[in-house]
Design a protein around this motif. Structure first.
Motif, PDB file in Angstrom:
ATOM      1  N   SER A 123       0.684  -1.225  -0.013  1.00  0.00           N
ATOM      2  CA  SER A 123      -0.022   0.044  -0.252  1.00  0.00           C
ATOM      3  C   SER A 123       0.940   1.161  -0.056  1.00  0.00           C
ATOM      4  O   SER A 123       0.615   2.172  -0.752  1.00  0.00           O
ATOM      5  CB  SER A 123      -1.103  -0.034   1.325  1.00  0.00           C
ATOM      6  OG  SER A 123      -1.788  -0.930   1.061  1.00  0.00           O
ATOM      7  N   LEU A 124       2.216   1.148   0.634  1.00  0.00           N
ATOM      8  CA  LEU A 124       2.734   2.136   0.826  1.00  0.00           C
ATOM      9  C   LEU A 124       3.638   2.755  -0.089  1.00  0.00           C
ATOM     10  O   LEU A 124       4.143   3.878  -0.523  1.00  0.00           O
ATOM     11  CB  LEU A 124       3.420   2.428   2.194  1.00  0.00           C
ATOM     12  CG  LEU A 124       2.681   2.553   3.855  1.00  0.00           C
ATOM     13  CD1 LEU A 124       3.259   2.193   4.747  1.00  0.00           C
ATOM     14  CD2 LEU A 124       1.797   3.819   3.562  1.00  0.00           C
ATOM     15  N   LEU A 125       4.033   1.632  -1.028  1.00  0.00           N
ATOM     16  CA  LEU A 125       4.781   1.683  -2.087  1.00  0.00           C
ATOM     17  C   LEU A 125       4.215   2.280  -3.112  1.00  0.00           C
ATOM     18  O   LEU A 125       4.626   3.107  -3.783  1.00  0.00           O
ATOM     19  CB  LEU A 125       5.095   0.363  -2.528  1.00  0.00           C
ATOM     20  CG  LEU A 125       6.310   0.158  -3.574  1.00  0.00           C
ATOM     21  CD1 LEU A 125       7.676   0.660  -3.054  1.00  0.00           C
ATOM     22  CD2 LEU A 125       6.578  -1.097  -4.365  1.00  0.00           C
ATOM     23  N   ALA A 126       2.779   2.171  -3.202  1.00  0.00           N
ATOM     24  CA  ALA A 126       1.955   2.687  -4.349  1.00  0.00           C
ATOM     25  C   ALA A 126       1.605   4.082  -4.000  1.00  0.00           C
ATOM     26  O   ALA A 126       2.035   5.162  -4.814  1.00  0.00           O
ATOM     27  CB  ALA A 126       0.573   2.286  -4.314  1.00  0.00           C
ATOM     28  N   ASP A 127       1.671   4.659  -2.691  1.00  0.00           N
ATOM     29  CA  ASP A 127       1.818   5.799  -2.333  1.00  0.00           C
ATOM     30  C   ASP A 127       3.086   6.659  -2.643  1.00  0.00           C
ATOM     31  O   ASP A 127       2.933   7.765  -3.293  1.00  0.00           O
ATOM     32  CB  ASP A 127       1.513   6.142  -0.639  1.00  0.00           C
ATOM     33  CG  ASP A 127       0.384   5.716  -0.196  1.00  0.00           C
ATOM     34  OD1 ASP A 127      -0.627   5.336  -1.006  1.00  0.00           O
ATOM     35  OD2 ASP A 127       0.308   5.580   1.050  1.00  0.00           O
ATOM     36  N   LEU A 128       4.079   5.927  -2.364  1.00  0.00           N
ATOM     37  CA  LEU A 128       5.527   6.438  -2.917  1.00  0.00           C
ATOM     38  C   LEU A 128       5.597   6.785  -4.428  1.00  0.00           C
ATOM     39  O   LEU A 128       5.916   7.737  -4.772  1.00  0.00           O
ATOM     40  CB  LEU A 128       6.649   5.451  -2.375  1.00  0.00           C
ATOM     41  CG  LEU A 128       8.073   5.855  -2.656  1.00  0.00           C
ATOM     42  CD1 LEU A 128       8.468   7.212  -2.048  1.00  0.00           C
ATOM     43  CD2 LEU A 128       8.995   4.833  -2.411  1.00  0.00           C
ATOM     44  N   ALA A 129       5.068   5.746  -5.174  1.00  0.00           N
ATOM     45  CA  ALA A 129       5.085   5.863  -6.523  1.00  0.00           C
ATOM     46  C   ALA A 129       4.319   7.264  -7.130  1.00  0.00           C
ATOM     47  O   ALA A 129       4.585   7.620  -7.978  1.00  0.00           O
ATOM     48  CB  ALA A 129       4.771   4.697  -7.188  1.00  0.00           C
TER      49      ALA A 129
END
Length: 438
Positions: A386-392
């Motif tokens: 979930s947070l990787l999608a936020d980062l991207a």
């Protein structure tokens, strides 16, 4: 050339489900705004969150196998909130609190999705037991209790008589119960999460990616019968991240094995005498994990192997030998159930690092990954995805700051054959040390 998963077809969790609806395969050349590779807990969380951030974007989710057949559908069915194993030993209390917040965020995400989409996966807030058989195990339990006091989290001792009424066996001397973990059927949960993805996520299963190249500002993934071009690639591929050329000498592929019984019949449940739906992890890390499922199956897990060639490292003969070891552990705990055989024995490959560090972040221009869950994939895969999608997507939050603080770069491994000799020797030594807990 990318070396692919080669998982056995013996996973009990997956075999107990109804046959999956066939999904489309990658059969032509495609273009997408985002491509997510790997449809386990991490990849599913990445794809869902990207779809929320960019509802008009075209998002492709690609897996080499059917959803639920990979590592995420092969674990022991725990979703653990506490910092696990070596993370709990970290000297910085705030580091551990951040991990706790991240894991609990993942649990809240999963619980909400299960309720919203009515996912039938035996989800239950039952907590977990950490059990000790011998004096070595009791010493480990005392150490765990000290760490829990330092963390400020609730726990309590369960002595042998009360424990035997729960587990249906007097094999354990004592356990510590912690209330924050959840139990579930992993293959059912992963499939349910995949079936409930937003409409702008297109799913391709049984579509292995054979190579990856950079073409200007885009990445091209080549499969057997088609390609995909994208400016942004997100990898939820755990140990297989190294097959794409990143973290290549920093991840260790380890396979853990489990076996379970068919559901006990009424007479066998009477003989068993314990409760349904509980999970026990060993006080000594190399000991035995034990589960009793909602539908009355007993599961044993206690074998680890270094698998440099993934599933190709495991033969049918080795799997049969492992099942015999599991049966010995089963009968040591439940001698009255001698007539009950183990119906399935399976392995699942996950990534660990020598410094027990998870990777999270950007690998290259337009490439992001979360890799190396160090054995706690359900919660960590969900929150890191979930947070990787936020980062991207360029979306900041306190949780993103937390995960960036507690992750880092896995340590470099020594070359083969030194690496294999060292890892195998360490696994054998840990098994010998923990022999009284098996």
């Amino acid at each position: 050339m990318i070396h692919l998963p080669n998982d056995d077809n013996c996973c009990g969790w997956y075999a107990s489900l109804t046959p999956a609806t066939a999904q489309k395969k990658l059969t032509q050349d495609e273009k997408a705004d985002f491509v997510v590779v790997g449809a386990g807990f991490a990849g599913l969380a990445i794809a869902r969150r990207l779809a929320q951030h960019a509802p008009t974007a075209r998002i492709l989710l690609i897996d080499a196998q059917q959803v639920g057949q990979g590592a995420s559908g092969r674990n022991s069915g725990f979703v653990i909130d506490l910092p696990h194993k070596f993370a709990l030993e970290h000297p910085n209390p705030e580091h551990k609190q951040k991990i706790l917040r991240l894991n609990r965020y993942a649990i809240s995400q999963l619980a909400a999705l299960i309720e919203e989409h009515n996912i039938d996966c035996q989800w239950s807030a039952t907590g977990k037991y950490q059990g000790a058989v011998s004096e070595r195990g009791l010493e480990k339990l005392d150490h765990f209790a000290r760490l829990m006091r330092e963390l400020g989290e609730p726990w309590h001792n369960v002595e042998s008589k009360a424990l035997s009424e729960i587990l249906g066996t007097s094999y354990y001397q004592r356990a510590i119960y912690t209330p924050g973990s959840y139990l579930m059927q992993p293959a059912a949960l992963v499939r349910g999460l995949a079936d409930s993805l937003p409409d702008n996520v297109e799913r391709f299963e049984n579509s292995p990616i054979r190579s990856l190249t950079r073409e200007g500002k885009r990445w091209r993934l080549r499969g057997d019968h088609g390609t995909v071009s994208t400016p942004t690639l997100l990898l939820g591929t755990s140990i297989f991240t190294r097959e794409f050329g990143w973290l290549k000498n920093r991840l260790l592929p380890v396979m853990t094995f489990a076996s379970w019984t068919r559901p006990l019949n009424e007479a066998e449940r009477d003989s068993y005498g314990g409760q349904l739906n509980w999970g026990l992890t060993p006080a000594d890390h190399a000991g035995t994990t034990l589960r009793m499922t909602m539908d009355g199956r007993i599961m044993v897990r206690n074998t680890y192997k270094y698998v440099p060639r993934y599933g190709h490292s495991v033969s049918d003969h080795l799997r049969q030998k492992i099942q015999q070891e599991h049966r010995q552990a089963f009968l040591a705990r439940y001698p009255a159930l001698e007539a009950v055989h183990l119906s399935h024995t399976w392995g699942g490959t996950y990534a660990i690092s020598r410094n027990f560090t998870n990777f999270f972040g950007k690998l290259d221009d337009g490439v992001y990954a979360c890799a190396c869950d160090n054995g706690v994939g359900a919660a960590w895969g969900t929150v890191s995805g979930s947070l990787l999608a936020d980062l991207a997507a360029g979306i900041d939050s306190s949780l993103l700051a937390d995960i960036q603080t507690v992750t880092g770069m896995p340590a470099i491994n020594p070359p083969e054959p030194l690496l294999g000799l060292g890892v195998r020797s360490k696994i054998r030594f840990a098994k010998w040390q923990s022999r009284s807990e098996l």
